[in-house]
Write an enzyme that holds these catalytic residues in place. Structure first.
Site, PDB file in Angstrom:
ATOM      1  N   ASP A  43       0.791  -1.231   0.000  1.00  0.00           N
ATOM      2  CA  ASP A  43       0.000   0.000   0.000  1.00  0.00           C
ATOM      3  C   ASP A  43       0.830   1.291   0.000  1.00  0.00           C
ATOM      4  O   ASP A  43       1.764   1.429   0.789  1.00  0.00           O
ATOM      5  CB  ASP A  43      -0.885   0.052   1.241  1.00  0.00           C
ATOM      6  CG  ASP A  43      -1.750  -1.169   1.407  1.00  0.00           C
ATOM      7  OD1 ASP A  43      -1.685  -2.071   0.559  1.00  0.00           O
ATOM      8  OD2 ASP A  43      -2.502  -1.220   2.396  1.00  0.00           O
ATOM      9  N   GLU A 220     -10.771  -1.886   3.585  1.00  0.00           N
ATOM     10  CA  GLU A 220      -9.418  -1.408   3.837  1.00  0.00           C
ATOM     11  C   GLU A 220      -9.211  -0.053   3.158  1.00  0.00           C
ATOM     12  O   GLU A 220      -9.931   0.325   2.236  1.00  0.00           O
ATOM     13  CB  GLU A 220      -8.372  -2.409   3.325  1.00  0.00           C
ATOM     14  CG  GLU A 220      -8.307  -3.690   4.127  1.00  0.00           C
ATOM     15  CD  GLU A 220      -7.044  -4.485   3.871  1.00  0.00           C
ATOM     16  OE1 GLU A 220      -6.377  -4.850   4.855  1.00  0.00           O
ATOM     17  OE2 GLU A 220      -6.711  -4.738   2.686  1.00  0.00           O
TER      18      GLU A 220
END
Length: 394
Positions: A43, A220
């Site tokens: 990420d 998320e």
């Protein structure tokens, strides 16, 4: 600097030296995408504009090309195209984050860079996720002694405490706001919002949105912002069912919702109930946005997915980010275009007719196609990018 941070920086220097001394390894590096300085990244984190430059952090495991205990790597850029690797930002080196420093975001305030991230630690035999802070003092990131800044005690209902993560921070007026996601006891994701006057003590405002169907499970990497007179909510829902109509992949996806965020009620009111895919490919996840000095809303994402790992064994690094995209609202939809800075790196301009089949063999390239058909004629154009076994076709 902690011992773990020193070891991570040493490892990064060793691998980068290996890559620099190998023509074969250098050829494997992307030209226009930020990639891992060594080992694994996923990420994007802390994407921001600070002290005259763009800054990008990422989830990072420097010791292998597979996911491992999470650190944050760090890079800066003056143009969003060429990135300079900087020393690692944070490592799992405190009691609060001993099991990993998970995803988060950054904000400039009073000339300093503040970051909020998910800290992972063990409690008895369980893993617990809280939110922590760190501040850049001009040379390094410092973790305050009041970490963690958010724990289960701030949330007035029961949830699965091993799933409370990915803080996105912004400032509105005199207060900081923080959006995070958690997994409720029924296994579904929810977006929760907090506020603070000092970045240390936070108050729970409420659940702004949540999964009320069986469309997904845990959410998320939330991002919520205003654009073109609308509120935009970006998230990465997990355990989705494949759906041809919506373009959803089985498992992990990244989607967006348009609507209105009613701050006083702490509610995100959707224009329509269903998610819209943010990118139809498999290799797109955990998108994060920032607003630059000119007011542009710019997005970047992990150019991979938990379901699509395919790093070759001879690589010394794994993972890269998408090329940054400017976001706009047009005709009620979220429109994405590569940031204009890429135009400064274009090469030869080719103008001509296309008839039959044309093939181009290029290792690194950026293509911008403008196709003008003959007046009154209807013809089919197919573009295939890739090799014989793996390719994109449109």
């Amino acid at each position: 600097m902690s011992e773990k941070l020193e070891l991570a920086e040493k490892r990064m220097a060793e691998i980068q030296a290996q890559i620099a001394s190998s023509e074969e390894q250098k050829k494997l590096l992307p030209r226009f995408h930020f990639s891992s300085p060594c080992g694994w990244i996923n990420d994007p984190n802390g994407f921001c504009f600070f002290d005259g430059e763009f800054h990008l952090f990422a989830q990072w495991h420097p010791y292998s090309t597979r996911w491992g205990p999470m650190h944050w790597c760090h890079a800066s850029s003056k143009n969003l195209v060429k990135w300079k690797t900087l020393p690692p930002a944070i490592a799992p080196d405190s009691q609060a984050d001993s099991e990993g420093c998970f995803s988060g975001s950054a904000i400039e305030h009073c000339g300093k860079l503040f970051i909020a991230y998910t800290s992972v630690a063990k409690k008895s035999d369980s893993i617990i996720q809280n939110q922590c802070a760190a501040f850049f003092d001009g040379k390094k990131f410092v973790k305050p002694n009041f970490n963690p800044i958010l724990t289960a005690s701030e949330i007035p209902f029961e949830y699965e405490t091993e799933h409370f993560r990915d803080p996105k921070i912004w400032r509105d007026g005199e207060k900081f706001f923080l959006a995070a996601v958690l997994k409720k006891k029924d296994g579904r994701g929810a977006l929760v919002i907090f506020e603070s006057a000092d970045f240390e003590k936070w108050n729970f405002l409420g659940i702004a949105d949540e999964e009320k169907t069986s469309q997904s499970a845990m959410w998320e990497c939330p991002d919520i912002f205003s654009l073109g007179g609308k509120s935009v909510f970006i998230l990465s829902p997990q355990e989705m069912h494949a759906e041809k109509k919506g373009g959803f992949n089985k498992g992990n996806n990244t989607v967006y919702l348009l609507g209105e965020f009613k701050k006083d009620e702490c509610k995100f009111v959707r224009e329509k109930s269903d998610f819209t895919m943010l990118d139809l490919g498999m290799d797109f996840y955990a998108a994060q946005t920032m607003q630059d000095f000119s007011g542009r809303r710019i997005m970047i994402a992990w150019m991979q997915n938990w379901d699509s790992y395919n790093t070759p064994k001879n690589y010394l690094w794994s993972g890269m980010m998408t090329f940054p995209r400017e976001l706009k609202i047009e005709n009620g939809k979220l429109i994405q275009t590569p940031v204009c800075e890429i135009e400064n790196f274009y090469g030869e301009k080719i103008v001509g007719k296309i008839t039959g089949e044309k093939k181009f063999s290029l290792r690194h390239c950026a293509l911008k196609l403008k196709i003008i058909p003959k007046t009154g004629e209807r013809e089919m154009l197919n573009v295939k990018i890739g090799g014989e076994k793996q390719f994109a076709f449109f």
